[in-house]
Design a protein around this motif. Sequence first.
Motif, PDB file in Angstrom:
ATOM      1  N   LYS A 216       5.356   1.254   4.361  1.00 20.64           N
ATOM      2  CA  LYS A 216       4.156   1.744   5.029  1.00 20.64           C
ATOM      3  C   LYS A 216       3.983   1.025   6.359  1.00 20.64           C
ATOM      4  O   LYS A 216       4.450  -0.096   6.555  1.00 20.64           O
ATOM      5  CB  LYS A 216       2.925   1.536   4.152  1.00 20.64           C
ATOM      6  CG  LYS A 216       2.934   2.418   2.917  1.00 20.64           C
ATOM      7  CD  LYS A 216       1.691   2.234   2.079  1.00 20.64           C
ATOM      8  CE  LYS A 216       1.730   3.157   0.865  1.00 20.64           C
ATOM      9  NZ  LYS A 216       0.545   2.964  -0.013  1.00 20.64           N
ATOM     10  N   VAL A 217       3.302   1.696   7.263  1.00 20.95           N
ATOM     11  CA  VAL A 217       3.023   1.136   8.576  1.00 20.95           C
ATOM     12  C   VAL A 217       2.141  -0.108   8.404  1.00 20.95           C
ATOM     13  O   VAL A 217       1.321  -0.181   7.489  1.00 20.95           O
ATOM     14  CB  VAL A 217       2.309   2.183   9.453  1.00 20.95           C
ATOM     15  CG1 VAL A 217       1.938   1.615  10.811  1.00 20.95           C
ATOM     16  CG2 VAL A 217       3.193   3.429   9.611  1.00 20.95           C
ATOM     17  N   LEU A 218       2.290  -1.069   9.280  1.00 21.81           N
ATOM     18  CA  LEU A 218       1.481  -2.282   9.218  1.00 21.81           C
ATOM     19  C   LEU A 218      -0.004  -1.934   9.321  1.00 21.81           C
ATOM     20  O   LEU A 218      -0.409  -1.169  10.194  1.00 21.81           O
ATOM     21  CB  LEU A 218       1.880  -3.225  10.353  1.00 21.81           C
ATOM     22  CG  LEU A 218       1.184  -4.588  10.384  1.00 21.81           C
ATOM     23  CD1 LEU A 218       1.454  -5.371   9.111  1.00 21.81           C
ATOM     24  CD2 LEU A 218       1.629  -5.380  11.611  1.00 21.81           C
TER      25      LEU A 218
ATOM     26  N   MET B 208       3.086  -5.435   2.009  1.00 27.69           N
ATOM     27  CA  MET B 208       3.058  -5.198   3.445  1.00 27.69           C
ATOM     28  C   MET B 208       3.698  -6.352   4.206  1.00 27.69           C
ATOM     29  O   MET B 208       4.458  -6.146   5.153  1.00 27.69           O
ATOM     30  CB  MET B 208       1.615  -5.000   3.909  1.00 27.69           C
ATOM     31  CG  MET B 208       1.470  -4.660   5.386  1.00 27.69           C
ATOM     32  SD  MET B 208      -0.260  -4.315   5.838  1.00 27.69           S
ATOM     33  CE  MET B 208      -0.960  -5.970   5.723  1.00 27.69           C
ATOM     34  N   TYR B 209       3.417  -7.588   3.772  1.00 27.61           N
ATOM     35  CA  TYR B 209       3.998  -8.745   4.441  1.00 27.61           C
ATOM     36  C   TYR B 209       5.509  -8.801   4.235  1.00 27.61           C
ATOM     37  O   TYR B 209       6.236  -9.278   5.120  1.00 27.61           O
ATOM     38  CB  TYR B 209       3.337 -10.033   3.941  1.00 27.61           C
ATOM     39  CG  TYR B 209       2.089 -10.409   4.722  1.00 27.61           C
ATOM     40  CD1 TYR B 209       1.124  -9.447   5.032  1.00 27.61           C
ATOM     41  CD2 TYR B 209       1.878 -11.710   5.158  1.00 27.61           C
ATOM     42  CE1 TYR B 209      -0.011  -9.776   5.755  1.00 27.61           C
ATOM     43  CE2 TYR B 209       0.745 -12.045   5.886  1.00 27.61           C
ATOM     44  CZ  TYR B 209      -0.189 -11.076   6.181  1.00 27.61           C
ATOM     45  OH  TYR B 209      -1.307 -11.411   6.908  1.00 27.61           O
ATOM     46  N   TYR B 210       5.976  -8.319   3.082  1.00 32.73           N
ATOM     47  CA  TYR B 210       7.435  -8.252   2.861  1.00 32.73           C
ATOM     48  C   TYR B 210       8.062  -7.242   3.812  1.00 32.73           C
ATOM     49  O   TYR B 210       9.020  -7.551   4.527  1.00 32.73           O
ATOM     50  CB  TYR B 210       7.744  -7.872   1.416  1.00 32.73           C
ATOM     51  CG  TYR B 210       9.131  -7.292   1.247  1.00 32.73           C
ATOM     52  CD1 TYR B 210      10.266  -8.094   1.372  1.00 32.73           C
ATOM     53  CD2 TYR B 210       9.309  -5.926   1.004  1.00 32.73           C
ATOM     54  CE1 TYR B 210      11.545  -7.553   1.257  1.00 32.73           C
ATOM     55  CE2 TYR B 210      10.572  -5.383   0.883  1.00 32.73           C
ATOM     56  CZ  TYR B 210      11.692  -6.197   1.009  1.00 32.73           C
ATOM     57  OH  TYR B 210      12.946  -5.659   0.904  1.00 32.73           O
ATOM     58  N   TRP B 211       7.533  -6.006   3.814  1.00 36.22           N
ATOM     59  CA  TRP B 211       8.103  -4.966   4.672  1.00 36.22           C
ATOM     60  C   TRP B 211       8.144  -5.400   6.131  1.00 36.22           C
ATOM     61  O   TRP B 211       9.137  -5.190   6.828  1.00 36.22           O
ATOM     62  CB  TRP B 211       7.275  -3.688   4.564  1.00 36.22           C
ATOM     63  CG  TRP B 211       7.506  -2.879   3.343  1.00 36.22           C
ATOM     64  CD1 TRP B 211       8.685  -2.683   2.680  1.00 36.22           C
ATOM     65  CD2 TRP B 211       6.527  -2.104   2.621  1.00 36.22           C
ATOM     66  NE1 TRP B 211       8.495  -1.845   1.598  1.00 36.22           N
ATOM     67  CE2 TRP B 211       7.187  -1.484   1.541  1.00 36.22           C
ATOM     68  CE3 TRP B 211       5.157  -1.890   2.790  1.00 36.22           C
ATOM     69  CZ2 TRP B 211       6.524  -0.654   0.642  1.00 36.22           C
ATOM     70  CZ3 TRP B 211       4.496  -1.071   1.892  1.00 36.22           C
ATOM     71  CH2 TRP B 211       5.171  -0.461   0.826  1.00 36.22           C
ATOM     72  N   HIS B 212       7.053  -5.994   6.589  1.00 29.59           N
ATOM     73  CA  HIS B 212       6.933  -6.299   8.008  1.00 29.59           C
ATOM     74  C   HIS B 212       7.320  -7.738   8.346  1.00 29.59           C
ATOM     75  O   HIS B 212       7.059  -8.207   9.457  1.00 29.59           O
ATOM     76  CB  HIS B 212       5.524  -5.952   8.492  1.00 29.59           C
ATOM     77  CG  HIS B 212       5.254  -4.481   8.414  1.00 29.59           C
ATOM     78  ND1 HIS B 212       5.726  -3.593   9.358  1.00 29.59           N
ATOM     79  CD2 HIS B 212       4.627  -3.730   7.463  1.00 29.59           C
ATOM     80  CE1 HIS B 212       5.377  -2.365   9.010  1.00 29.59           C
ATOM     81  NE2 HIS B 212       4.728  -2.416   7.872  1.00 29.59           N
TER      82      HIS B 212
ATOM     83  N   LYS C   6      16.468 -10.276   6.314  1.00 32.99           N
ATOM     84  CA  LYS C   6      16.459 -10.065   4.856  1.00 32.99           C
ATOM     85  C   LYS C   6      16.037  -8.635   4.519  1.00 32.99           C
ATOM     86  O   LYS C   6      16.604  -8.001   3.611  1.00 32.99           O
ATOM     87  CB  LYS C   6      15.490 -11.060   4.204  1.00 32.99           C
ATOM     88  CG  LYS C   6      15.339 -10.881   2.694  1.00 32.99           C
ATOM     89  CD  LYS C   6      16.635 -11.165   1.957  1.00 32.99           C
ATOM     90  CE  LYS C   6      16.427 -11.313   0.450  1.00 32.99           C
ATOM     91  NZ  LYS C   6      15.875 -10.092  -0.166  1.00 32.99           N
ATOM     92  N   VAL C   7      15.063  -8.086   5.236  1.00 36.70           N
ATOM     93  CA  VAL C   7      14.625  -6.706   5.011  1.00 36.70           C
ATOM     94  C   VAL C   7      15.771  -5.740   5.313  1.00 36.70           C
ATOM     95  O   VAL C   7      16.025  -4.792   4.565  1.00 36.70           O
ATOM     96  CB  VAL C   7      13.388  -6.380   5.875  1.00 36.70           C
ATOM     97  CG1 VAL C   7      13.050  -4.892   5.812  1.00 36.70           C
ATOM     98  CG2 VAL C   7      12.190  -7.196   5.416  1.00 36.70           C
ATOM     99  N   ILE C   8      16.481  -5.991   6.399  1.00 36.57           N
ATOM    100  CA  ILE C   8      17.627  -5.145   6.750  1.00 36.57           C
ATOM    101  C   ILE C   8      18.695  -5.224   5.664  1.00 36.57           C
ATOM    102  O   ILE C   8      19.289  -4.210   5.272  1.00 36.57           O
ATOM    103  CB  ILE C   8      18.206  -5.564   8.117  1.00 36.57           C
ATOM    104  CG1 ILE C   8      17.193  -5.267   9.231  1.00 36.57           C
ATOM    105  CG2 ILE C   8      19.524  -4.827   8.399  1.00 36.57           C
ATOM    106  CD1 ILE C   8      17.590  -5.836  10.583  1.00 36.57           C
TER     107      ILE C   8
END
Length: 206
Positions: free
Chosen positions: A14-16, A100-104, A128-130
Motif C-alpha cells: 500500500k502507498v505510504l 507499512m514500515y516494512y514496505w516503505h 531487503k524489500v527488493i
Amino acid sequence: MFAYFAALNLLDAKVLFSQQKVSELMDPATVGHRASLERHHLFPKAYLKTLGIVTTRDTNQIANYAMVEWGDNMKISDLPPAEYVPVLNERFSGKELERMYYWHALPDGWENMAYMDFLRQRREMMAKVIQDAYQLLAGEHPAVEAATIPVADLVGQGETTTVEFKSSLRINLHTGEKDPRMELGVLKTLTAFINANGGTLGPRKK
C-alpha cells in the motif's frame, strides 16, 4: 529506485500513509488531471535547507523518496518528519503501521533520526524489500492455505500477501465520494488472488 517501486508492486504494498495500493495508483487508468501518486521527500528539501543540507546530491537521495497520495503530499509540504509523521500515523493500527514500515523501509523512530543516519539505514532496508520481492517472483515463498485458518486468527495476524482487508468497495474515505478507483482496486485484488495461490478478502471495521 525503479527496482524498489517494482518490488512494492510485486509485494502488493500500500502507498505510504494510505489504504490504497501502489499498483492501483500507478495504473494509468486511474490518473486524472493530477497524478494520484507523487514522489515525496521524506525529509523535505526546505527542511533540509534549515539543517544546512542543500546540494541536490544530498536532498534527492533515492532513500529520501517515498510514494504518497498527492493530497498527503500537499498536507506534508515542507514540514519536518517529526511534525507530520505522528499526525499521519494516527490513521492506522499498530499492525498496519508495522506492515507499512516494512514496505516503505522505514526504521522505527526514523522521523527523529539524523538525516544521514536515516539514509544509511533505509538503503539497507530497501535492499531487503527488493530481495523479498525477487524471492516472491522466483516462487521461493510458501503457499498459504488460508481456508484452513480460523477467521479470528486471520484478523489477528493482520494483512499478508494472501490476506487483504478493504475499508470500502466504492467510497473514497478521504473525499467521502464514490470513486471508481476503489472498485478497481477490489477487482484487481480478487484477480490477483485467483491467478496466484488464492487469498482472503474481507471488510475492515471502521
